[in-house]
Design a protein around this motif. Structure first.
Motif, mmCIF file in Angstrom:
data_model
loop_
_atom_site.group_PDB
_atom_site.id
_atom_site.type_symbol
_atom_site.label_atom_id
_atom_site.label_comp_id
_atom_site.label_asym_id
_atom_site.label_seq_id
_atom_site.Cartn_x
_atom_site.Cartn_y
_atom_site.Cartn_z
ATOM 1 N N LEU A 195 0.831 -1.197 0.000
ATOM 2 C CA LEU A 195 0.000 0.000 0.000
ATOM 3 C C LEU A 195 0.874 1.259 0.000
ATOM 4 C CD1 LEU A 195 -3.038 0.681 0.115
ATOM 5 C CD2 LEU A 195 -2.795 0.945 2.581
ATOM 6 N N ALA A 196 1.948 1.213 0.775
ATOM 7 C CA ALA A 196 2.870 2.349 0.784
ATOM 8 C C ALA A 196 3.529 2.530 -0.576
ATOM 9 C CB ALA A 196 3.923 2.155 1.875
ATOM 10 N N LEU A 197 3.873 1.408 -1.230
ATOM 11 C CA LEU A 197 4.481 1.499 -2.566
ATOM 12 C C LEU A 197 3.491 2.053 -3.582
ATOM 13 C CD1 LEU A 197 6.590 -1.796 -2.802
ATOM 14 C CD2 LEU A 197 7.399 0.547 -2.478
ATOM 15 N N VAL A 198 2.237 1.665 -3.470
ATOM 16 C CA VAL A 198 1.212 2.219 -4.372
ATOM 17 C C VAL A 198 1.096 3.726 -4.168
ATOM 18 C CG1 VAL A 198 -1.257 2.253 -4.871
ATOM 19 C CG2 VAL A 198 -0.083 0.075 -4.557
ATOM 20 N N ARG A 203 2.255 9.214 -6.106
ATOM 21 C CA ARG A 203 2.990 10.476 -5.938
ATOM 22 C C ARG A 203 3.960 10.699 -7.106
ATOM 23 N NH1 ARG A 203 2.914 12.805 -0.659
ATOM 24 N NH2 ARG A 203 2.025 11.453 0.944
ATOM 25 N N TYR A 204 4.583 9.618 -7.566
ATOM 26 C CA TYR A 204 5.538 9.736 -8.672
ATOM 27 C C TYR A 204 4.837 10.218 -9.941
ATOM 28 C CZ TYR A 204 9.158 8.453 -12.028
ATOM 29 O OH TYR A 204 10.097 8.487 -13.032
ATOM 30 N N ARG A 205 3.650 9.682 -10.213
ATOM 31 C CA ARG A 205 2.914 10.080 -11.419
ATOM 32 C C ARG A 205 2.499 11.538 -11.361
ATOM 33 N NH1 ARG A 205 -1.890 6.307 -13.169
ATOM 34 N NH2 ARG A 205 -1.857 7.940 -14.763
ATOM 35 N N ARG A 206 2.178 12.033 -10.189
ATOM 36 C CA ARG A 206 1.695 13.403 -10.056
ATOM 37 C C ARG A 206 2.823 14.416 -9.896
ATOM 38 N NH1 ARG A 206 -3.325 12.670 -5.728
ATOM 39 N NH2 ARG A 206 -4.585 11.219 -7.005
ATOM 40 N N ALA A 207 4.031 13.958 -9.596
ATOM 41 C CA ALA A 207 5.118 14.880 -9.271
ATOM 42 C C ALA A 207 5.716 15.477 -10.538
ATOM 43 C CB ALA A 207 6.205 14.161 -8.465
ATOM 44 N N ASP A 208 6.392 16.627 -10.370
ATOM 45 C CA ASP A 208 7.172 17.193 -11.461
ATOM 46 C C ASP A 208 8.501 16.448 -11.530
ATOM 47 O OD1 ASP A 208 8.489 18.077 -9.226
ATOM 48 O OD2 ASP A 208 7.893 20.170 -9.450
ATOM 49 N N GLU A 209 9.359 16.872 -12.449
ATOM 50 C CA GLU A 209 10.592 16.106 -12.665
ATOM 51 C C GLU A 209 11.515 16.108 -11.451
ATOM 52 O OE1 GLU A 209 13.984 15.491 -16.099
ATOM 53 O OE2 GLU A 209 12.227 16.722 -16.457
ATOM 54 N N GLY A 211 10.604 16.322 -8.359
ATOM 55 C CA GLY A 211 9.942 15.445 -7.404
ATOM 56 C C GLY A 211 10.088 13.983 -7.761
ATOM 57 N N ARG A 212 10.065 13.697 -9.057
ATOM 58 C CA ARG A 212 10.237 12.298 -9.475
ATOM 59 C C ARG A 212 11.648 11.803 -9.171
ATOM 60 N NH1 ARG A 212 7.004 11.524 -15.232
ATOM 61 N NH2 ARG A 212 4.928 11.868 -14.373
ATOM 62 N N ARG A 213 12.646 12.649 -9.379
ATOM 63 C CA ARG A 213 14.007 12.229 -9.031
ATOM 64 C C ARG A 213 14.108 11.942 -7.536
ATOM 65 N NH1 ARG A 213 15.680 16.606 -12.450
ATOM 66 N NH2 ARG A 213 16.281 17.796 -10.608
ATOM 67 N N GLN A 214 13.391 12.721 -6.751
ATOM 68 C CA GLN A 214 13.373 12.522 -5.310
ATOM 69 C C GLN A 214 12.729 11.185 -4.949
ATOM 70 O OE1 GLN A 214 10.838 15.261 -3.206
ATOM 71 N NE2 GLN A 214 12.405 15.647 -1.681
ATOM 72 N N LEU A 215 11.599 10.888 -5.571
ATOM 73 C CA LEU A 215 10.872 9.657 -5.272
ATOM 74 C C LEU A 215 11.583 8.420 -5.792
ATOM 75 C CD1 LEU A 215 7.309 11.008 -6.006
ATOM 76 C CD2 LEU A 215 8.026 10.024 -3.839
ATOM 77 N N LEU A 216 12.374 8.570 -6.849
ATOM 78 C CA LEU A 216 13.064 7.407 -7.409
ATOM 79 C C LEU A 216 13.984 6.749 -6.390
ATOM 80 C CD1 LEU A 216 13.985 8.330 -11.096
ATOM 81 C CD2 LEU A 216 12.629 6.385 -10.309
ATOM 82 N N LEU A 219 11.673 4.617 -4.191
ATOM 83 C CA LEU A 219 11.064 3.534 -4.959
ATOM 84 C C LEU A 219 12.063 2.433 -5.258
ATOM 85 C CD1 LEU A 219 8.794 5.493 -7.464
ATOM 86 C CD2 LEU A 219 8.047 3.900 -5.710
ATOM 87 N N LEU A 220 13.253 2.822 -5.655
ATOM 88 C CA LEU A 220 14.284 1.823 -5.946
ATOM 89 C C LEU A 220 14.635 1.017 -4.702
ATOM 90 C CD1 LEU A 220 16.351 0.612 -7.933
ATOM 91 C CD2 LEU A 220 17.935 2.419 -7.239
ATOM 92 N N ALA A 221 14.877 1.706 -3.580
ATOM 93 C CA ALA A 221 15.246 1.005 -2.345
ATOM 94 C C ALA A 221 14.106 0.118 -1.847
ATOM 95 C CB ALA A 221 15.630 2.023 -1.271
ATOM 96 N N SER A 222 12.855 0.599 -1.941
ATOM 97 C CA SER A 222 11.713 -0.175 -1.449
ATOM 98 C C SER A 222 11.492 -1.441 -2.263
ATOM 99 C CB SER A 222 10.450 0.693 -1.467
ATOM 100 O OG SER A 222 10.603 1.818 -0.642
ATOM 101 N N VAL A 223 11.622 -1.328 -3.570
ATOM 102 C CA VAL A 223 11.435 -2.506 -4.423
ATOM 103 C C VAL A 223 12.501 -3.554 -4.129
ATOM 104 C CG1 VAL A 223 11.509 -3.326 -6.794
ATOM 105 C CG2 VAL A 223 10.211 -1.269 -6.224
ATOM 106 N N ILE A 224 13.757 -3.112 -3.992
ATOM 107 C CA ILE A 224 14.844 -4.055 -3.690
ATOM 108 C C ILE A 224 14.593 -4.731 -2.345
ATOM 109 C CG2 ILE A 224 17.307 -4.241 -3.201
ATOM 110 C CD1 ILE A 224 17.773 -1.994 -5.205
ATOM 111 N N ALA A 225 14.237 -3.932 -1.332
ATOM 112 C CA ALA A 225 13.997 -4.505 -0.002
ATOM 113 C C ALA A 225 12.823 -5.467 -0.026
ATOM 114 C CB ALA A 225 13.741 -3.371 1.000
ATOM 115 N N LEU A 226 11.759 -5.114 -0.744
ATOM 116 C CA LEU A 226 10.580 -5.986 -0.802
ATOM 117 C C LEU A 226 10.906 -7.316 -1.473
ATOM 118 C CD1 LEU A 226 7.566 -6.022 -0.080
ATOM 119 C CD2 LEU A 226 7.090 -5.217 -2.397
ATOM 120 N N LEU A 227 11.729 -7.277 -2.518
ATOM 121 C CA LEU A 227 12.107 -8.498 -3.216
ATOM 122 C C LEU A 227 12.904 -9.437 -2.306
ATOM 123 C CD1 LEU A 227 13.077 -7.122 -6.753
ATOM 124 C CD2 LEU A 227 11.032 -8.411 -6.111
#
Length: 703
Positions: A195-198, A203-209, A211-216, A219-227
């Motif tokens: 749910l947090a990843l969703v 937030r990533y879709r709505r953010a400006d560029e 903001g997206r670099r910030q969220l990346l 997102l990268l760390a969360s996906v790796i940890a979840l895997l």
């Protein structure tokens, strides 16, 4: 300021507590003779590292962003993880059975809050400490309300971390019978993280560029940890060390909130995706070859070695192609200058805004703009700020977290310095410029925003921009010429309309009333010729005077349109006639005016009029203002017509342009010429040059 200082002091104290707890647990394990495996099995390594990363990263966030709750959630998370190994160590130190049970209970209940509550709630509030929208309040409430289930599961089993310790005080008698509830709890934990990843993805879709670099980062760390963590929760026998992927999350969050521009996340993602894709390809090929060779090659032949060789040979050429695909997705076509030039060329017909947008899109740049003569002509993307820090008391858009009014601003670090090779250079922070040159003249500047974490443009970026700068400079030059042509046309139309207005005014106010009077006088004389002859003669005399006045007005109008002397005598003879008329100064003193000239080819009518007007106006100024005794008017003709008027008057400082001098400048500019005027050591000088048309090649005899 006091509140901010207290919060920072509290953050530092809590971080120190985490460090002390971890150091104590490690020191006890080493002094007790625990080896590496026992330290791992007793969760000293995993919980200690998670405690340090969450605690220290939380302290950094709370120090710089005291009002952002994420820092405090991470501090609580770090304390929970660090308390588990220290409570286990204390349980070994004491010998009272009940006290040991109490420490075991603390050890079992400390860390579940970190995973079940603090971490998913922090991810839900990332990056500014606020929920995505009021509708997400129910998600936060659900996470908080169901978090005790995980604590109950861990404490209810009663199994201590170390086998030699007693069971905890909260042991549930029929714990195994509640296995469906514990499975649901594990699913709940996974659902909370998903749910947090969703939420992060939205937030990533709505953010400006920016903001997206910030969220990346997160997102990268969360996906790796979840895997890594998912198999540990559901697959028995998964190594405990997979939990070491979790510390990536607090590190990513701290970087994203405090210094998200520290590194280029796109470069990290590029490399990570490349090796992830390569690993998947390698695993697939290995599995396929093992299946095939298992039925074809006997085990004594060395099947594993053969498979390894095959995989290596197949993977070798795949890596560059994978890297190329990933780099194109993140960096555009900077390694394919011809493709970029083609995209820019296809947009030239759409105008300069389309070209700027094509450059930014082709290179995946955050910002691109075109400036000509200091004016912004076109831009695309979001310009980087000179200071990425948000104003105090405002909700930032680039740097997350509500800023406490008493907190000190964070130094964002030095701005990027473009290494450049002369083709580009840095301007504002995060912006590099590429000069657009045409014919040895810089016509404008192409400003491009550097990617996050990059010190400046890379050599590949500079090479591509240097290539597209050439057609862009040509387009700027063509646009400037078009604008100048349009301005010239507007000036011509304006001048024509002004001339028509003057003629209309002169005809209406001067010649019109005169001719009307002539008509009335002629009618009156005709009526009186037989009855009152003397009166008719008087009217005819007045009629004659009015007619002569009308003739004078017509002659004046004709002279204003084109001096008749040009048609009667020619340019050179007309100038000599005018020079003879200007033989006395305004004070009555004589002045000698000399005209020297070459043979002139036939000149266009407009050029003849301009030359005559400029020469006569200049000579008139000499006679009126120069106090000169002599003046020379020279006409020379080569590749251009040159008119020069010099005098031996006094050099009395800089000339201040008046109506006459401005009129000379305007006449010269209308025909594409140049005019210089001013004092010299020997007097005054006015020099005008006009380009000659190609047809002006036959000499005109001097008359």
């Amino acid at each position: 300021m006091a509140t901010s200082g207290n919060r920072r002091g509290l953050a530092g104290a809590l971080a120190a507590l985490v460090v002390v707890e971890v150091v104590f647990a490690v020191a006890y394990g080493v002094s007790a003779g625990w080896g590496w495996q026992q330290l791992v099995d007793n969760f000293v390594v995993t919980n200690g590292l998670m405690g340090l990363t969450f605690g220290l990263c939380g302290a950094v966030i709370a120090w710089h962003r005291p009002a952002n709750p994420i820092g405090w959630l991470f501090l609580a998370d770090g304390i929970g993880h660090a308390t588990t190994p220290v409570a286990d160590a204390l349980a070994h130190v004491v010998h009272d059975h009940v006290v040991q049970q109490a420490f075991v209970t603390v050890s079992l209940t400390a860390w579940p809050w970190s995973i079940g509550l603090f971490l998913p709630l922090a991810l839900l509030l990332f990056p500014d400490g606020r929920l995505l929208s009021p509708r997400w309040r129910w998600a936060a409430i659900g996470i908080i309300a169901t978090s005790p289930l995980f604590v109950l599961e861990m404490a209810g089993s009663g199994e201590p971390v170390s086998p030699e310790l007693p069971r905890g005080l909260l042991t549930i008698p029929r714990f195994d019978a509640l296995q469906p509830l514990w499975t649901a709890t594990e699913v709940r934990n996974l659902a909370a993280l998903l749910l947090a990843l969703v939420c992060l993805a939205i937030r990533y879709r709505r953010a400006d560029e920016p903001g997206r670099r910030q969220l990346l980062w997160l997102l990268l760390a969360s996906v790796i940890a979840l895997l890594f963590v998912t198999p540990w929760a559901f697959v028995a026998g998964t190594p405990i060390l997979v939990l070491l992927a979790i510390p990536l999350i607090p590190i990513a969050v701290a970087v994203a909130i405090v210094r998200y521009q520290l590194l280029d996340i796109r470069l990290v993602v590029s490399r990570a995706l490349t090796w992830a894709l390569l690993s998947l390809v390698a695993i697939g090929i290995y599995a396929a070859l093992v299946a095939v060779l298992d039925s074809l090659i006997a085990s004594q032949v060395g099947r594993s070695a053969a498979v390894t060789v095959f995989v290596a040979l197949i993977i070798a050429p795949v890596l560059p192609r994978l890297q190329q695909l990933v780099d194109r997705a993140l960096y555009g076509d900077r390694n394919d200058p011809a493709r970029v030039a083609s995209r820019v060329g296809s947009q030239l017909s759409a105008g300069l805004p389309g070209v700027v947008a094509a450059i930014r899109s082709a290179l995946r740049l955050p910002y691109a703009a075109l400036r000509v003569d200091g004016r912004l002509i076109a831009s695309d993307g979001i310009p980087p700020s000179h200071d990425t820090r948000p104003p105090h008391g405002t909700r930032p858009s680039l740097d997350p977290g509500p800023v406490d009014p008493g907190s000190e601003p964070v130094d964002p670090g030095p701005g990027p310095v473009d290494p450049g090779d002369g083709a580009s250079g840095p301007t504002a922070e995060g912006v590099s410029v590429v000069p657009l040159s045409y014919g040895g003249q810089v016509l404008g500047l192409l400003e491009v925003g550097t990617r996050s974490g990059e010190a400046g443009l890379s050599s590949a970026d500079r090479s591509v921009l240097a290539l597209v700068a050439v057609p862009l400079a040509v387009a700027v030059h063509a646009t400037r010429l078009s604008a100048e042509l349009q301005t010239s046309r507007e000036n011509l139309v304006s001048a024509r309309e002004e001339e028509r207005r003057r003629l209309r005014r002169d005809l209406h106010d001067g010649l019109g009333p005169t001719l009307t009077g002539v008509a009335f006088a002629a009618d009156a004389a005709a009526n009186l010729i037989t009855t009152d002859t003397p009166r008719a003669v008087e009217l005819l005399a007045r009629l004659r005077a009015d007619t002569r006045s009308a003739i004078t007005d017509v002659r004046r109008l004709v002279d204003d349109l084109r001096p008749p002397a040009l048609d009667e005598l020619g340019l050179i003879a007309a100038l000599r006639q005018r020079a003879d008329q200007l033989s006395f100064r305004a004070d009555g003193a004589p002045i000698r005016v000399t005209v020297t000239t070459d043979s002139l080819p036939p000149l266009p009518a407009a050029l003849e009029v301009a030359a005559y007007r400029i020469a006569t106006e200049a000579l008139t100024n000499v006679v009126r203002h120069a106090s000169a005794t002599s003046a020379v008017l020279s006409l020379r003709c080569g590749t251009e017509l040159e008119i020069e008027i010099t005098d031996d008057g006094s050099a009395n400082g800089v000339w201040h342009p008046g109506v006459g001098l401005q009129a000379m400048h305007d006449r010269t500019a209308e025909l594409g010429g140049t005019l210089t005027a001013g004092p010299t050591p020997t007097g005054g000088q006015i020099q005008a040059r006009f380009p000659l048309p190609a047809a002006a090649s036959v000499p005109l005899e001097v008359r």
